[in-house]
Design a protein around this motif. Structure first.
Motif, PDB file in Angstrom:
ATOM      1  N   THR A 187       0.144   2.959  -5.418  1.00 27.65           N
ATOM      2  CA  THR A 187      -1.192   2.460  -5.093  1.00 27.65           C
ATOM      3  C   THR A 187      -2.274   3.354  -5.683  1.00 27.65           C
ATOM      4  OG1 THR A 187      -0.411   1.487  -3.018  1.00 27.65           O
ATOM      5  CG2 THR A 187      -2.773   1.887  -3.204  1.00 27.65           C
TER       6      THR A 187
ATOM      7  N   THR B  10      -0.347  -1.613  -7.001  1.00 29.46           N
ATOM      8  CA  THR B  10      -1.387  -2.202  -6.148  1.00 29.46           C
ATOM      9  C   THR B  10      -2.689  -1.462  -6.347  1.00 29.46           C
ATOM     10  OG1 THR B  10       0.212  -2.879  -4.455  1.00 29.46           O
ATOM     11  CG2 THR B  10      -2.089  -2.673  -3.770  1.00 29.46           C
TER      12      THR B  10
ATOM     13  N   LEU C  42       0.795  -1.222   0.000  1.00 26.98           N
ATOM     14  CA  LEU C  42       0.000   0.000   0.000  1.00 26.98           C
ATOM     15  C   LEU C  42       0.834   1.282   0.000  1.00 26.98           C
ATOM     16  CD1 LEU C  42      -2.817  -1.065   2.489  1.00 26.98           C
ATOM     17  CD2 LEU C  42      -2.992  -0.826   0.004  1.00 26.98           C
TER      18      LEU C  42
END
Length: 219
Positions: A19, A145, A14
């Motif tokens: 992200t 991500t 994260l």
């Protein structure tokens, strides 16, 4: 999620620079109080999922995590829309339609859209990724991500997760920031399907990572 190793992995996944937070169909005509799908809207609100999406969006803005809102809509004349499944035919008969430019396709409260957020609208299909601009936008943003939130756990969420994994992204699903119907279907989908291909976390765990990205500890 428990244990130092799991926390370290989640923190690394994260990291804000790589992200993107994706909200799926969190629009007034779907999860709003006067939307087309009252049972789904009620589940999203009563479970706290919609509120948790809003919390994640607010935290992403604070942490410089890119937010992308995926919206499903259709033209009033239906051009380009799917008709090859019962779901599409049923949706075309609903009293509230997700028409382009209508209030139904605006992001629903309490989610707040910032100027830097991206909004991707699709006129076809079941997935916010397949056949849309989402994948090239993610790549241009340097996304590694994808945090997937929203509705529904029945259709669009698993589509988004599988498409993202197939395209090479790591996926994190905050389990309390997605909703489906009936209510007991969502935890079953998470446990038996999504957990096999993504990292399952809670909203609070994701928030903790973004609040203190260098000092995440269990507890």
């Amino acid at each position: 999620m428990t244990g130092a190793a799991q926390w370290k992995q989640l923190r690394e996944q994260l990291a804000p620079a790589g992200t993107v937070l994706l909200t799926v169909e969190c629009q007034q005509g779907v999860v709003g109080r006067d939307g087309a799908l009252p049972e789904l809207a009620a589940a999203a609100r009563s479970s706290g999922a919609l509120r948790n999406v809003a919390r994640l969006v607010a935290a992403a803005h604070e942490a410089d995590v890119q937010v992308l809102h995926a919206v499903a809509e259709r033209r009033p004349d239906g051009r380009g829309a799917n008709r090859n499944a019962r779901l599409f035919r049923a949706a075309a008969r609903l009293p509230v339609q997700q028409y382009s430019g209508s209030t139904a396709v605006r992001i629903a409260a309490p989610i707040e859209v910032a100027d830097e957020d991206l909004v991707v609208r699709r006129l076809h299909g079941l997935s916010p990724m397949a056949g849309t601009d989402v994948d090239p936008l993610l790549r241009n943003l340097g996304c590694r991500t994808l945090v997937v939130t929203g509705v529904s756990a029945n259709v669009a969420i698993p589509n988004a997760v599988f498409d993202a994994v197939n395209l090479g992204y790591t996926v994190v699903v905050p389990a309390d920031a997605i909703a489906g119907v009936p209510a007991d279907y969502t935890p079953a989908m998470i446990r038996h399907t999504l957990a096999l291909v993504s990292t399952i976390a809670t909203t609070e765990e994701v928030l903790r990572c973004w609040r203190s990205p260098g000092r995440v500890t269990p507890g």
